[in-house]
Design a protein around this motif. Structure first.
Motif, PDB file in Angstrom:
ATOM      1  N   GLY A  84      35.241  -6.599 -69.982  1.00 13.29           N
ATOM      2  CA  GLY A  84      34.956  -6.275 -71.381  1.00 13.29           C
ATOM      3  C   GLY A  84      34.343  -7.449 -72.118  1.00 13.29           C
ATOM      4  N   TYR A  99      34.806  -8.461 -78.704  1.00 13.27           N
ATOM      5  CA  TYR A  99      35.293  -9.712 -79.287  1.00 13.27           C
ATOM      6  C   TYR A  99      36.383 -10.351 -78.420  1.00 13.27           C
ATOM      7  CZ  TYR A  99      37.870 -12.891 -82.228  1.00 13.27           C
ATOM      8  OH  TYR A  99      38.526 -13.994 -82.679  1.00 13.27           O
ATOM      9  N   SER A 100      37.317  -9.521 -77.895  1.00 18.27           N
ATOM     10  CA  SER A 100      38.448 -10.080 -77.137  1.00 18.27           C
ATOM     11  C   SER A 100      37.972 -10.815 -75.886  1.00 18.27           C
ATOM     12  CB  SER A 100      39.426  -8.976 -76.723  1.00 18.27           C
ATOM     13  OG  SER A 100      39.887  -8.278 -77.831  1.00 18.27           O
ATOM     14  N   ASP A 119      30.785  -5.968 -68.293  1.00 21.22           N
ATOM     15  CA  ASP A 119      30.811  -4.915 -69.310  1.00 21.22           C
ATOM     16  C   ASP A 119      29.913  -3.775 -68.864  1.00 21.22           C
ATOM     17  OD1 ASP A 119      31.790  -5.010 -72.567  1.00 21.22           O
ATOM     18  OD2 ASP A 119      30.605  -3.323 -71.824  1.00 21.22           O
ATOM     19  N   ILE A 122      32.693  -2.414 -79.935  1.00 19.24           N
ATOM     20  CA  ILE A 122      32.632  -1.191 -80.744  1.00 19.24           C
ATOM     21  C   ILE A 122      32.592  -1.520 -82.234  1.00 19.24           C
ATOM     22  CG2 ILE A 122      34.107   0.700 -81.546  1.00 19.24           C
ATOM     23  CD1 ILE A 122      35.033   1.067 -78.689  1.00 19.24           C
ATOM     24  N   TYR A 148      31.667  -4.124 -84.185  1.00 21.61           N
ATOM     25  CA  TYR A 148      30.637  -4.846 -84.942  1.00 21.61           C
ATOM     26  C   TYR A 148      29.223  -4.510 -84.480  1.00 21.61           C
ATOM     27  CZ  TYR A 148      35.070  -6.912 -85.866  1.00 21.61           C
ATOM     28  OH  TYR A 148      36.394  -7.052 -86.187  1.00 21.61           O
ATOM     29  N   ASN A 186      36.804  -5.135 -93.097  1.00 16.51           N
ATOM     30  CA  ASN A 186      37.915  -4.824 -93.998  1.00 16.51           C
ATOM     31  C   ASN A 186      38.810  -6.042 -94.231  1.00 16.51           C
ATOM     32  OD1 ASN A 186      39.455  -4.883 -91.641  1.00 16.51           O
ATOM     33  ND2 ASN A 186      39.192  -2.689 -91.316  1.00 16.51           N
ATOM     34  N   VAL A 230      33.795  -1.895 -64.071  1.00 17.71           N
ATOM     35  CA  VAL A 230      34.755  -2.257 -63.025  1.00 17.71           C
ATOM     36  C   VAL A 230      35.622  -1.023 -62.792  1.00 17.71           C
ATOM     37  CG1 VAL A 230      36.657  -3.783 -62.405  1.00 17.71           C
ATOM     38  CG2 VAL A 230      34.764  -4.659 -63.785  1.00 17.71           C
ATOM     39  N   ASN A 246      39.555  -4.627 -72.191  1.00 20.14           N
ATOM     40  CA  ASN A 246      38.827  -3.347 -72.223  1.00 20.14           C
ATOM     41  C   ASN A 246      38.823  -2.681 -73.589  1.00 20.14           C
ATOM     42  OD1 ASN A 246      39.834  -4.073 -69.607  1.00 20.14           O
ATOM     43  ND2 ASN A 246      38.983  -2.183 -68.840  1.00 20.14           N
ATOM     44  N   GLY A 247      39.667  -3.157 -74.498  1.00 23.45           N
ATOM     45  CA  GLY A 247      39.523  -2.813 -75.908  1.00 23.45           C
ATOM     46  C   GLY A 247      39.939  -1.433 -76.352  1.00 23.45           C
ATOM     47  N   ASN A 248      39.217  -0.979 -77.383  1.00 19.04           N
ATOM     48  CA  ASN A 248      39.552   0.262 -78.082  1.00 19.04           C
ATOM     49  C   ASN A 248      39.026   1.469 -77.317  1.00 19.04           C
ATOM     50  OD1 ASN A 248      40.485  -0.977 -80.689  1.00 19.04           O
ATOM     51  ND2 ASN A 248      38.433  -1.840 -80.587  1.00 19.04           N
ATOM     52  N   PRO A 258      43.453  -5.207 -78.457  1.00 19.02           N
ATOM     53  CA  PRO A 258      44.165  -3.962 -78.762  1.00 19.02           C
ATOM     54  C   PRO A 258      45.015  -3.416 -77.613  1.00 19.02           C
ATOM     55  CG  PRO A 258      41.890  -3.816 -79.496  1.00 19.02           C
ATOM     56  CD  PRO A 258      42.015  -5.109 -78.766  1.00 19.02           C
ATOM     57  N   ILE A 299      45.145  -6.250 -83.059  1.00 20.90           N
ATOM     58  CA  ILE A 299      43.914  -5.466 -83.180  1.00 20.90           C
ATOM     59  C   ILE A 299      42.867  -6.211 -84.002  1.00 20.90           C
ATOM     60  CG2 ILE A 299      42.951  -3.329 -84.139  1.00 20.90           C
ATOM     61  CD1 ILE A 299      45.527  -1.948 -83.378  1.00 20.90           C
ATOM     62  N   VAL A 350      40.814  -9.375 -85.876  1.00 20.72           N
ATOM     63  CA  VAL A 350      40.296 -10.677 -85.438  1.00 20.72           C
ATOM     64  C   VAL A 350      41.308 -11.821 -85.644  1.00 20.72           C
ATOM     65  CG1 VAL A 350      38.551 -12.430 -86.047  1.00 20.72           C
ATOM     66  CG2 VAL A 350      37.864 -10.063 -85.575  1.00 20.72           C
TER      67      VAL A 350
HETATM   68  C1  LIG Z   1      35.280   0.441 -86.131  1.00 21.00           C
HETATM   69  C2  LIG Z   1      36.147  -0.783 -86.155  1.00 21.00           C
HETATM   70  C3  LIG Z   1      36.065  -1.683 -87.219  1.00 21.00           C
HETATM   71  C4  LIG Z   1      36.869  -2.826 -87.241  1.00 21.00           C
HETATM   72  N1  LIG Z   1      36.795  -3.692 -88.300  1.00 21.00           N
HETATM   73  C5  LIG Z   1      37.560  -4.809 -88.308  1.00 21.00           C
HETATM   74  C6  LIG Z   1      37.485  -5.753 -89.394  1.00 21.00           C
HETATM   75  O1  LIG Z   1      36.751  -5.558 -90.356  1.00 21.00           O
HETATM   76  N2  LIG Z   1      38.259  -6.869 -89.336  1.00 21.00           N
HETATM   77  C7  LIG Z   1      39.102  -7.101 -88.284  1.00 21.00           C
HETATM   78  O2  LIG Z   1      39.777  -8.134 -88.265  1.00 21.00           O
HETATM   79  N3  LIG Z   1      39.201  -6.218 -87.265  1.00 21.00           N
HETATM   80  C8  LIG Z   1      38.452  -5.096 -87.260  1.00 21.00           C
HETATM   81  N4  LIG Z   1      38.542  -4.220 -86.206  1.00 21.00           N
HETATM   82  C9  LIG Z   1      39.473  -4.531 -85.127  1.00 21.00           C
HETATM   83  C10 LIG Z   1      38.999  -5.556 -84.081  1.00 21.00           C
HETATM   84  O3  LIG Z   1      38.080  -6.482 -84.481  1.00 21.00           O
HETATM   85  C11 LIG Z   1      38.605  -4.895 -82.819  1.00 21.00           C
HETATM   86  O4  LIG Z   1      39.699  -4.158 -82.391  1.00 21.00           O
HETATM   87  C12 LIG Z   1      38.180  -5.921 -81.772  1.00 21.00           C
HETATM   88  O5  LIG Z   1      36.853  -6.178 -82.006  1.00 21.00           O
HETATM   89  C13 LIG Z   1      38.520  -5.475 -80.383  1.00 21.00           C
HETATM   90  O6  LIG Z   1      37.634  -6.031 -79.461  1.00 21.00           O
HETATM   91  P1  LIG Z   1      37.797  -5.758 -77.926  1.00 21.00           P
HETATM   92  O7  LIG Z   1      36.866  -6.681 -77.246  1.00 21.00           O
HETATM   93  O8  LIG Z   1      39.224  -5.829 -77.525  1.00 21.00           O
HETATM   94  O9  LIG Z   1      37.378  -4.244 -77.705  1.00 21.00           O
HETATM   95  P2  LIG Z   1      35.963  -3.511 -77.695  1.00 21.00           P
HETATM   96  O10 LIG Z   1      35.134  -3.937 -78.824  1.00 21.00           O
HETATM   97  O11 LIG Z   1      36.315  -2.079 -77.564  1.00 21.00           O
HETATM   98  O12 LIG Z   1      35.256  -4.018 -76.356  1.00 21.00           O
HETATM   99  C14 LIG Z   1      35.725  -3.682 -75.081  1.00 21.00           C
HETATM  100  C15 LIG Z   1      34.561  -3.723 -74.118  1.00 21.00           C
HETATM  101  O13 LIG Z   1      35.062  -3.477 -72.804  1.00 21.00           O
HETATM  102  C16 LIG Z   1      34.110  -2.728 -72.077  1.00 21.00           C
HETATM  103  N5  LIG Z   1      34.826  -2.067 -70.988  1.00 21.00           N
HETATM  104  C17 LIG Z   1      35.909  -1.258 -71.079  1.00 21.00           C
HETATM  105  N6  LIG Z   1      36.324  -0.885 -69.852  1.00 21.00           N
HETATM  106  C18 LIG Z   1      35.489  -1.480 -68.961  1.00 21.00           C
HETATM  107  C19 LIG Z   1      35.406  -1.485 -67.529  1.00 21.00           C
HETATM  108  N7  LIG Z   1      36.274  -0.812 -66.773  1.00 21.00           N
HETATM  109  N8  LIG Z   1      34.416  -2.202 -66.952  1.00 21.00           N
HETATM  110  C20 LIG Z   1      33.516  -2.908 -67.715  1.00 21.00           C
HETATM  111  N9  LIG Z   1      33.555  -2.927 -69.067  1.00 21.00           N
HETATM  112  C21 LIG Z   1      34.529  -2.235 -69.674  1.00 21.00           C
HETATM  113  C22 LIG Z   1      33.523  -1.778 -73.109  1.00 21.00           C
HETATM  114  O14 LIG Z   1      32.225  -1.366 -72.733  1.00 21.00           O
HETATM  115  C23 LIG Z   1      33.512  -2.649 -74.374  1.00 21.00           C
HETATM  116  O15 LIG Z   1      32.261  -3.263 -74.587  1.00 21.00           O
HETATM  117  C24 LIG Z   1      37.761  -3.067 -86.171  1.00 21.00           C
HETATM  118  C25 LIG Z   1      37.848  -2.156 -85.098  1.00 21.00           C
HETATM  119  C26 LIG Z   1      37.044  -1.027 -85.091  1.00 21.00           C
HETATM  120  C27 LIG Z   1      37.154  -0.071 -83.931  1.00 21.00           C
END
Ligand SMILES: Cc1cc2nc3c(=O)[nH]c(=O)nc-3n(C[C@H](O)[C@H](O)[C@H](O)COP(=O)(O)OP(=O)(O)OC[C@H]3O[C@@H](n4cnc5c(N)ncnc54)[C@H](O)[C@@H]3O)c2cc1C
Length: 447
Positions: free
Chosen positions: A8, A11-12, A33, A42, A44, A54, A122, A151-153, A415, A425, A427
């Motif tokens: 993934g 951001y995480s 990814d 998702i 940003y 927010n 993956v 893998n996130g949201n 997340p 969840i 940042v």
């Molecule tokens: C719409 C929205 C708005 C938000 N706004 C804010 C805000 O204003 N302020 C704040 O602090 N937080 C906010 N958040 C919360 C927070 O920032 C997010 O939850 C955070 O960005 C999570 O990032 P992530 O990398 O964990 O997940 P994601 O952004 O979901 O990224 C996960 C990545 O993993 C990849 N992936 C998944 N499974 C696989 C696999 N098996 N193989 C390869 N790739 C894979 C996906 O393609 C994806 O790109 C928001 C969340 C959302 C959904």
């Protein structure tokens, strides 16, 4: 040299790689990814101008040790005129995506031999005697000493096979196909609903929107209050080693009443809980965690996850003009025919079933709690016992806030870890977690 894979590049994944490379020597990282994600993930990646953060800009640094990093980026890019503005500025989410991309580019330049990005899903992770084997969707195999799941949201996977039903609320491309005048029903009344409303309005949509959730509650609004942060939680925790949700609920309610009667802001009561929420969650037993999720979460979500004042104004004016109707009710069943989608629901205060006819139905119920929605990789890892689903049903079971099991070098961040940490969840929480993850990896891999 130790080899780490991160699944993934939202951001995480990005910030975990950044923190590990900053801290650890002799480590090589490969980030996988399945999409074109470049750190924005998702959240940003939205191209809607009206989609704002927010959280105020001054609290949105991506990097734990550089509190003003995002503010500086906004200044450098002439998006704000002076530093103080960042305390009340809700930047566009697409700006935040660009900011994260700048961190990714910088990281790749500084550590170009040590960090690789591969665009593929993956699909399996197997334990070997000396590490882990990853299998990709295109058949490639790769071997690592440690795996970080980022893998996130994930949304609930589609149960209705009809292209008028939008399963993935965060892939905003669907906004283009919704023509003005049609009736759109949205299941969920939280932040995703707000995104949908703003996105539709930006595309010129005018028509009837109906939003439904069990309680029918919309997010509250940020306001900037002047009084100092309250401090009642540390005393409460000292006196309540095992937190019961009913005790916590009653102290929060009484503090909020007290604040309002002293002409203070109720938000102070909620905000003063924030530094302690993870601690409180970890002190709750499973019964109280489940009780919270069932009875309190809907209220907590709207009080804690607030929207920017300008965003709130847009939502209010839509409600005032009857462009948005909210329903407190439980979805019973959905049927489709050639003309429309028929949604059967039971209103909160009623016994009988009512029906709404919609041209589009959008799922805005938030992050899925169903392990099946997390794809084949999770299915296989759960089946093989490499990861476990938490007893509270909300995500992965963890050994500590980033390690999945003391027997494995398998970690998770963001997340996915909310069942264990509850607040993982946003940042400000993820950046702290990524820093702790780097320390844990450094200890584990260099033992
Ligand atoms: C719409 C929205 C708005 C938000 N706004 C804010 C805000 O204003 N302020 C704040 O602090 N937080 C906010 N958040 C919360 C927070 O920032 C997010 O939850 C955070 O960005 C999570 O990032 P992530 O990398 O964990 O997940 P994601 O952004 O979901 O990224 C996960 C990545 O993993 C990849 N992936 C998944 N499974 C696989 C696999 N098996 N193989 C390869 N790739 C894979 C996906 O393609 C994806 O790109 C928001 C969340 C959302 C959904």
């Amino acid at each position: 040299m130790k080899k780490i894979a991160i699944t993934g590049l939202g951001y995480s994944g990005l910030i975990s790689a950044y923190e590990i490379l900053q801290l650890c020597e002799n480590i090589e990282i490969t980030i996988y990814d399945r999409s074109a994600a470049n750190g924005a993930g998702i959240a940003y990646n939205s191209h809607c101008n009206s989609h704002a953060l927010n959280v105020v800009a001054s609290k949105m640094s991506a990097i734990e040790d550089k509190a003003d990093d995002f503010t500086k980026w906004l200044l450098d890019n002439s998006l704000i005129k002076e530093e103080g503005v960042a305390d009340t500025f809700f930047a566009k989410r697409q700006y935040y995506g660009k900011y994260l991309l700048s961190i990714l580019v910088d990281m790749q330049q500084r550590y170009h031999d040590l960090v690789k990005i591969i665009r593929v899903e993956v699909i399996a992770c197997n334990k070997l005697s000396d590490g882990y084997k990853l299998t990709m969707a295109d058949g490639r195999l790769a071997y690592y000493d440690a795996i970080i799941l980022a893998n996130g949201n994930t949304y609930d996977s589609n149960k209705i096979n009809d292209n008028r039903y939008i399963t993935n609320p965060w892939d905003f491309g669907y906004l283009e196909k919704i023509k003005t005048g049609v009736h759109v029903v949205i299941i969920g009344t939280g932040l995703t609903l707000v995104d949908i409303i703003l996105g539709l309005q930006e595309k010129g949509y005018k028509g009837k929107l109906t939003a439904m959730s069990r309680h029918g509650l919309l997010p509250t609004t940020h306001q900037f209050y002047k009084e100092p942060m309250l401090n009642y939680v540390s005393e409460f925790l000292a006196n309540n080693p095992n937190v019961r949700i009913t005790d916590l609920f009653s102290i929060v309610k009484s503090k909020a009443r007290e604040a309002v009667s002293n002409s203070h802001d109720w938000r102070n009561v909620i905000d003063s809980l924030r530094p302690y929420t993870q601690k409180i969650w970890l002190k709750m037993d499973i019964v109280n965690q489940k009780r919270f999720l069932r009875h309190v979460r809907a209220y907590w979500d709207i009080l804690r996850h607030r929207i920017a004042p300008d965003t709130a104004k847009q939502v209010k004016s839509l409600i005032d003009s009857k462009g948005l109707i909210t329903i407190a009710g439980r979805l019973k069943c959905v049927q489709t025919n050639d003309q429309n989608i028929v949604i059967a629901y039971q209103a909160r205060s009623k016994r009988n079933i009512d029906y709404i006819h919609a041209d589009y139905l959008i799922n805005a119920t938030g992050i899925s709690q169903n392990p099946d929605s997390y794809g084949v990789l999770f299915k296989q890892m759960l089946a093989d016992g490499l990861i476990r689903w938490h007893e509270n049903g909300f995500g992965l079971a963890m050994e500590n806030d980033c390690l999945l099991s003391s027997k494995e070098n398998v970690y998770a961040v963001g997340p996915l870890t909310r069942a264990y940490l509850w607040e993982s969840i946003a940042v400000p929480d993820i950046r702290k977690q990524a820093k702790r993850l780097a320390l844990q990896i450094s200890d584990d891999l260099h033992k």
